[in-house]
Design an enzyme around this catalytic site. Structure first.
Site, PDB file in Angstrom:
ATOM      1  N   LYS A 196       0.844  -1.203   0.000  1.00  0.00           N
ATOM      2  CA  LYS A 196       0.000   0.000   0.000  1.00  0.00           C
ATOM      3  C   LYS A 196       0.878   1.252   0.000  1.00  0.00           C
ATOM      4  O   LYS A 196       0.684   2.150  -0.803  1.00  0.00           O
ATOM      5  CB  LYS A 196      -0.903  -0.028   1.235  1.00  0.00           C
ATOM      6  N   GLU A 202      10.439  -4.874   4.459  1.00  0.00           N
ATOM      7  CA  GLU A 202      10.492  -6.271   4.008  1.00  0.00           C
ATOM      8  C   GLU A 202      10.168  -6.385   2.517  1.00  0.00           C
ATOM      9  O   GLU A 202      10.877  -7.039   1.751  1.00  0.00           O
ATOM     10  CB  GLU A 202       9.480  -7.132   4.789  1.00  0.00           C
ATOM     11  N   GLY A 257      -4.989  -2.333   5.184  1.00  0.00           N
ATOM     12  CA  GLY A 257      -4.204  -3.478   4.710  1.00  0.00           C
ATOM     13  C   GLY A 257      -4.899  -4.808   4.943  1.00  0.00           C
ATOM     14  O   GLY A 257      -5.028  -5.639   4.029  1.00  0.00           O
ATOM     15  N   ARG A 258      -5.369  -5.025   6.157  1.00  0.00           N
ATOM     16  CA  ARG A 258      -5.971  -6.330   6.480  1.00  0.00           C
ATOM     17  C   ARG A 258      -7.362  -6.484   5.900  1.00  0.00           C
ATOM     18  O   ARG A 258      -8.004  -7.513   6.079  1.00  0.00           O
ATOM     19  CB  ARG A 258      -5.974  -6.536   7.993  1.00  0.00           C
ATOM     20  N   GLU A 343      -5.114  -7.375  14.914  1.00  0.00           N
ATOM     21  CA  GLU A 343      -4.606  -6.048  14.567  1.00  0.00           C
ATOM     22  C   GLU A 343      -5.756  -5.036  14.677  1.00  0.00           C
ATOM     23  O   GLU A 343      -5.546  -3.874  14.994  1.00  0.00           O
ATOM     24  CB  GLU A 343      -4.030  -6.052  13.145  1.00  0.00           C
ATOM     25  N   HIS A 374      -5.584 -34.076  17.344  1.00  0.00           N
ATOM     26  CA  HIS A 374      -4.493 -34.927  17.835  1.00  0.00           C
ATOM     27  C   HIS A 374      -3.421 -34.115  18.532  1.00  0.00           C
ATOM     28  O   HIS A 374      -2.325 -34.609  18.769  1.00  0.00           O
ATOM     29  CB  HIS A 374      -3.908 -35.727  16.673  1.00  0.00           C
ATOM     30  N   LYS A 494       7.856  -0.823  12.486  1.00  0.00           N
ATOM     31  CA  LYS A 494       8.501  -0.385  11.244  1.00  0.00           C
ATOM     32  C   LYS A 494       9.600   0.638  11.556  1.00  0.00           C
ATOM     33  O   LYS A 494      10.684   0.596  11.012  1.00  0.00           O
ATOM     34  CB  LYS A 494       7.471   0.219  10.273  1.00  0.00           C
TER      35      LYS A 494
HETATM   36  C1  G6Q Z   1      -2.596  -3.972   7.921  1.00  0.00           C
HETATM   37  C2  G6Q Z   1      -1.362  -3.390   8.413  1.00  0.00           C
HETATM   38  C3  G6Q Z   1      -0.095  -4.068   7.951  1.00  0.00           C
HETATM   39  C4  G6Q Z   1       0.289  -3.742   6.511  1.00  0.00           C
HETATM   40  C5  G6Q Z   1       1.715  -4.198   6.260  1.00  0.00           C
HETATM   41  C6  G6Q Z   1       2.166  -3.941   4.854  1.00  0.00           C
HETATM   42  O1  G6Q Z   1      -3.711  -3.580   8.171  1.00  0.00           O
HETATM   43  O2  G6Q Z   1      -1.337  -2.041   8.167  1.00  0.00           O
HETATM   44  O3  G6Q Z   1      -0.149  -5.456   8.107  1.00  0.00           O
HETATM   45  O4  G6Q Z   1      -0.582  -4.338   5.624  1.00  0.00           O
HETATM   46  O5  G6Q Z   1       2.572  -3.569   7.176  1.00  0.00           O
HETATM   47  O6  G6Q Z   1       2.089  -2.593   4.537  1.00  0.00           O
HETATM   48  P1  G6Q Z   1       2.230  -2.100   3.041  1.00  0.00           P
HETATM   49  O7  G6Q Z   1       1.100  -2.671   2.261  1.00  0.00           O
HETATM   50  O8  G6Q Z   1       2.208  -0.608   3.089  1.00  0.00           O
HETATM   51  O9  G6Q Z   1       3.550  -2.631   2.545  1.00  0.00           O
END
Ligand code: G6Q
Length: 531
Positions: A196, A202, A257-258, A343, A374, A494
């Site tokens: 986003k 990462e 994001g989620r 989250e 199990h 971050k």
């Molecule tokens: C989700 C969070 C988090 C995010 C990641 C990746 O709701 O904000 O999990 O999706 O940190 O972020 P970017 O999409 O900006 O790389």
């Protein structure tokens, strides 16, 4: 509060008594929507409990909050953003206005572009730089830009194009990228960089590794055009990375994001299952959205599930919720839900900025059945903690194999029955178990469960299932009066790592300001890192 007094009565009632008292309980405490049947009869609730819980929902302004979300109001207060994942699956003729602009046409424009591209990749029109067909798709992203696509790909693998492979790279641990690509041919590989912000450490690190890996073989920087596309809201950073914005699929700041697996972040899903199936998934989401928006709360699945979660969390002091899909394709569903729920509702400050004096989001966890039986089910059956469980099953299997589906479902139904009713000491003894052993072999029961039953795992059902949990999260967060849509804890992580990287890379002393534990660990790491 009336619920406190009611809880004092309920805590002494066994599910056996509730069922004995009402022979139609199993039919009465059930609701259905968008192809999902919810049996919530094996919960510690009576009509009175529901009446009181529904009253709480009213008093906490759930109706208003739902309406505000669908109207595009900025209900993500701390980030001053609208929360409009529901717009991602709105039909073309709907109007949802944010800051004076109807966002629905833009959503469909992106979906159409995604469909064209996905189709080109699937049928081999989109080729790699050397003219070879794309056979492998590697989606790079993390958190909300990864967990949804991974889960959806696994969940809908049955519908996927089988002559292509789909991989996902998220961890900054180089092992993730290396293992994901070690047997791939760069000439046949397409990378989708999902971020986003397009600034996440990462993802950007892995994207650069992918670029190097690709160019090492293909030589020419021009090759990037054929092997990389981006999904982002940040065109500037995408351009800086070297991906032309004509190869970028956008989304908007009102998609968290989620909550983004049905936006362009789902491009890998669309390539895997095809645009038609992707749209069917969106229809499933939308059917649940409409149910949530319009159905009276007493028959509203997300509301009921959200209220039950609150009931156990805040009255029975349950600390966790287990999600147990009896469907191998849903193996990543609990991991996906962990982010969605924890989250969203892992917050200790109310929307007004005050510290809460009650518990908020529980820990979500789980594994597919029957595997879990199990291992950790022991604690669920006979441990000292109350763990409400969501069991998820399907009447039809996608992979009939002898009578294995009946075996699977027999296990699901048997588990929920055993958890609710248990086996008393007398019953155990009557079976011939000696007195000394009987306490170990008896089960109190009285363990609450929801059962979610659908006909068959399809793209529609998956969409409806995800939307069900999304809206249950909103229901819970509204009652706790927290912002379910921000994630300041993630932002902290971050920033912290960024500061520490140079300290691990250079040979100087760790910077002052660390505690003695952290500086000792840094020194030790540096001493041994060269092997
Ligand atoms: C989700 C969070 C988090 C995010 C990641 C990746 O709701 O904000 O999990 O999706 O940190 O972020 P970017 O999409 O900006 O790389």
């Amino acid at each position: 509060m009336a619920l406190d007094a009611h809880y004092q009565k309920m805590r002494h009632l066994h599910l056996r008594q509730l069922f004995a008292h009402d022979s139609r309980r199993g039919e009465r405490f059930a609701a259905e929507a968008a192809g999902i049947y919810l049996d919530y009869s094996k919960n510690h609730v009576t009509d009175e409990t529901l009446r009181l819980l529904l009253q709480v929902a009213e008093d906490c302004g759930l109706r208003e909050r739902i309406d505000a979300m669908f109207r595009g109001e900025k209900i993500n207060a701390t980030e001053q953003r609208a929360v409009l994942h529901v717009a991602l699956r709105a039909p073309k003729d709907e109007r949802i206005v944010v800051d004076g602009v109807d966002v629905v046409p833009a959503v469909h424009a992106v979906l159409d572009r995604m469909a064209t591209f996905a189709q080109q990749v699937r049928d081999g029109q989109w080729r790699g730089y050397t003219g070879k067909r794309i056979r492998h798709v590697v989606s790079i992203g993390i958190g909300g830009s990864d967990l949804g696509p991974v889960m959806a790909y696994e969940a809908l693998r049955y519908y996927s194009q089988r002559d292509m492979s789909f991989r996902f790279v998220s961890n900054v641990d180089g092992t993730d990228f290396t293992e994901a690509t070690r047997d791939l041919d760069p000439e046949e590989t397409l990378f989708i960089v999902c971020s986003k912000t397009f600034t996440t450490l990462e993802t950007l690190t892995n994207a650069h590794a992918a670029r190097t890996w690709c160019l090492h073989r293909l030589g020419d920087a021009q090759a990037v055009r054929k092997h990389f596309v981006a999904v982002s809201t940040n065109s500037e950073e995408v351009t800086k990375f070297g991906i032309d914005t004509s190869q970028m699929f956008g989304f908007w700041d009102w998609v968290g994001g989620r909550y983004s697996m049905d936006s362009a972040i789902g491009l890998s899903t669309m390539i895997a299952i095809g645009p038609e199936n992707f749209r069917a998934m969106l229809d499933g989401f939308h059917a649940m959205d409409e149910h949530f928006r319009t159905t009276p709360f007493e028959r509203n699945l997300p509301v009921l599930m959200g209220l039950l979660a609150v009931w156990y969390n805040n009255f029975f002091e349950a600390q966790t919720v287990a999600v147990l899909p009896y469907e191998q394709y849903l193996k990543r569903f609990p991991a996906y839900l962990q982010q969605l729920t924890m989250e969203s509702n892992g917050k200790h400050v109310t929307l007004d900025g005050d510290r809460v004096d009650y518990q908020t989001g529980p820990v979500y966890w789980g594994e597919p059945g029957t595997n879990g039986q199990h291992s950790f089910y022991q604690l669920v059956h006979q441990g000292t903690r109350l763990i409400p469980c969501d069991f998820i099953g399907f009447c039809q299997t996608l992979n009939p194999l002898g009578h294995q589906h009946d075996l699977l479902m027999a296990n699901l139904f048997a588990q929920t029955e055993a958890l609710a009713f248990g086996k008393t000491l007398d019953e155990v003894k009557a079976g011939g178990t000696p007195d000394w052993l009987a306490p170990h072999r008896s089960f109190e029961g009285n363990r609450p469960t929801n059962t979610l039953l659908a006909e068959r795992l399809t793209p529609e059902t998956l969409g409806a299932l995800v939307a069900l949990y999304e809206h249950s999260v909103l229901t819970q967060g509204t009652i706790w009066n927290i912002d379910s849509f921000d994630q300041w804890g993630v932002e902290l992580g971050k920033a912290l790592a960024q500061r520490m990287i140079p300290e691990l890379e250079n040979a100087d002393e760790p910077l002052p300001g660390h505690d003695s534990s952290t500086s000792t660990l840094i020194r030790r790491y540096r001493r041994f890192k060269a092997g």
